[in-house]
Enzyme design. Sequence first.
Site, PDB file in Angstrom:
ATOM      1  N   ASP A 101       4.333  -5.704  -7.647  1.00 35.00           N
ATOM      2  CA  ASP A 101       4.593  -5.667  -6.202  1.00 35.00           C
ATOM      3  C   ASP A 101       3.879  -6.802  -5.474  1.00 35.00           C
ATOM      4  O   ASP A 101       2.664  -6.964  -5.602  1.00 35.00           O
ATOM      5  CB  ASP A 101       4.143  -4.315  -5.627  1.00 35.00           C
ATOM      6  CG  ASP A 101       4.975  -3.172  -6.193  1.00 35.00           C
ATOM      7  OD1 ASP A 101       6.176  -3.383  -6.451  1.00 35.00           O
ATOM      8  OD2 ASP A 101       4.416  -2.075  -6.396  1.00 35.00           O
ATOM      9  N   ARG A 273       5.572   6.268  -1.731  1.00 26.61           N
ATOM     10  CA  ARG A 273       4.671   5.314  -2.389  1.00 26.61           C
ATOM     11  C   ARG A 273       3.541   4.900  -1.459  1.00 26.61           C
ATOM     12  O   ARG A 273       3.770   4.570  -0.300  1.00 26.61           O
ATOM     13  CB  ARG A 273       5.432   4.076  -2.840  1.00 26.61           C
ATOM     14  CG  ARG A 273       4.685   3.330  -3.931  1.00 26.61           C
ATOM     15  CD  ARG A 273       5.454   2.136  -4.409  1.00 26.61           C
ATOM     16  NE  ARG A 273       5.198   1.004  -3.546  1.00 26.61           N
ATOM     17  CZ  ARG A 273       5.749  -0.198  -3.724  1.00 26.61           C
ATOM     18  NH1 ARG A 273       6.576  -0.406  -4.727  1.00 26.61           N
ATOM     19  NH2 ARG A 273       5.456  -1.189  -2.930  1.00 26.61           N
TER      20      ARG A 273
HETATM   21  C1  SIN Z   1       8.871   0.406  -7.166  1.00 31.52           C
HETATM   22  O1  SIN Z   1       7.792   0.661  -6.664  1.00 31.52           O
HETATM   23  O2  SIN Z   1       9.165  -0.713  -7.557  1.00 31.52           O
HETATM   24  C2  SIN Z   1       9.885   1.534  -7.309  1.00 31.52           C
HETATM   25  C3  SIN Z   1       9.742   2.246  -8.584  1.00 31.52           C
HETATM   26  C4  SIN Z   1      10.764   3.329  -8.735  1.00 31.52           C
HETATM   27  O3  SIN Z   1      11.484   3.650  -7.785  1.00 31.52           O
HETATM   28  O4  SIN Z   1      10.882   3.883  -9.825  1.00 31.52           O
END
Ligand code: SIN
Length: 283
Positions: A101, A273
């Site tokens: 990220d 998240r």
């Molecule tokens: C992400 O944070 O890249 C998403 C991961 C996911 O949706 O499994």
Amino acid sequence: MVEIKKLTGLMGAEITGVRINDGIPDDLADVLRHALADHQMIALRGLHPTIRQQKQLTEVFGPVMKLPYVEPTPEDDEVIAVLKEAEECNTGVFGGDWHSDFSFLENPPAGSVLSAIEVPEVGGDTVWASQVAAYASLPEKLKKIVDGRRAVHIGAPYGVTHQPPEEERSGASIRMIRGDPDADQEILHPAVITETLSGRRSLFLNPIYTTRFEDMSEAESAPILAEIYKHCTRPDFSCRFRWRAGDVAIWDNRTSLHYATNDYDGIRRLLYRTTFSADPPAA
Ligand code: SIN
């Protein structure tokens, strides 16, 4: 009793016996931090945290970080909803390519905590790949190139000059803020970093955001990066996690790449998240 069970030979562990309803005592926090450093991804099944508890859990690993470029939830601006609605078919999905990220930030997120609210019975797995394992087995000729070298990262998808075509973007449920000139800046990070707690070395290159090595052109870097990406996303280094509602996964964003699989058109998938920070990545 807290128990840690490896999920694959090289990365990922499932931790059972964790309860956080009454706060997170220091000894549990210590176990979790060390488990993350050892395994790069840890999964806590059936935790069902509230947003407040998820943020407390995130703080175990570092200060909670507010992310740029992704519109947060209305309830809390440090939380993003990773959402794909049932009717969003034949679209890209958020995180649907190998990446870490926001490595184009001067201080990229140290890690993330993802909590499954509503997930398909089958499909929508997340896959991680250990960049510690990838570095350890990197062919010598590539090690010689990356060791001591820095790489350039650019937030191209969010900048002014480069934006992905509409059909390659994630679906409408996640609103990305684009067109920010700051995202077009070149940021340099070591191509190989040292993980603070474990002292292990890890590749830190990003198939989405790394454009070239510091002292090479994009054309010179491209075949080398392609060879490294082929190596560092090998299934041998990966861990595929099948979600159930209530599960929480925590990953080290510096020593792993991850990939959201997009195989569940017609079914709603929602996860919350949160992200934590640390000192900038260091060689
Ligand atoms: C992400 O944070 O890249 C998403 C991961 C996911 O949706 O499994």
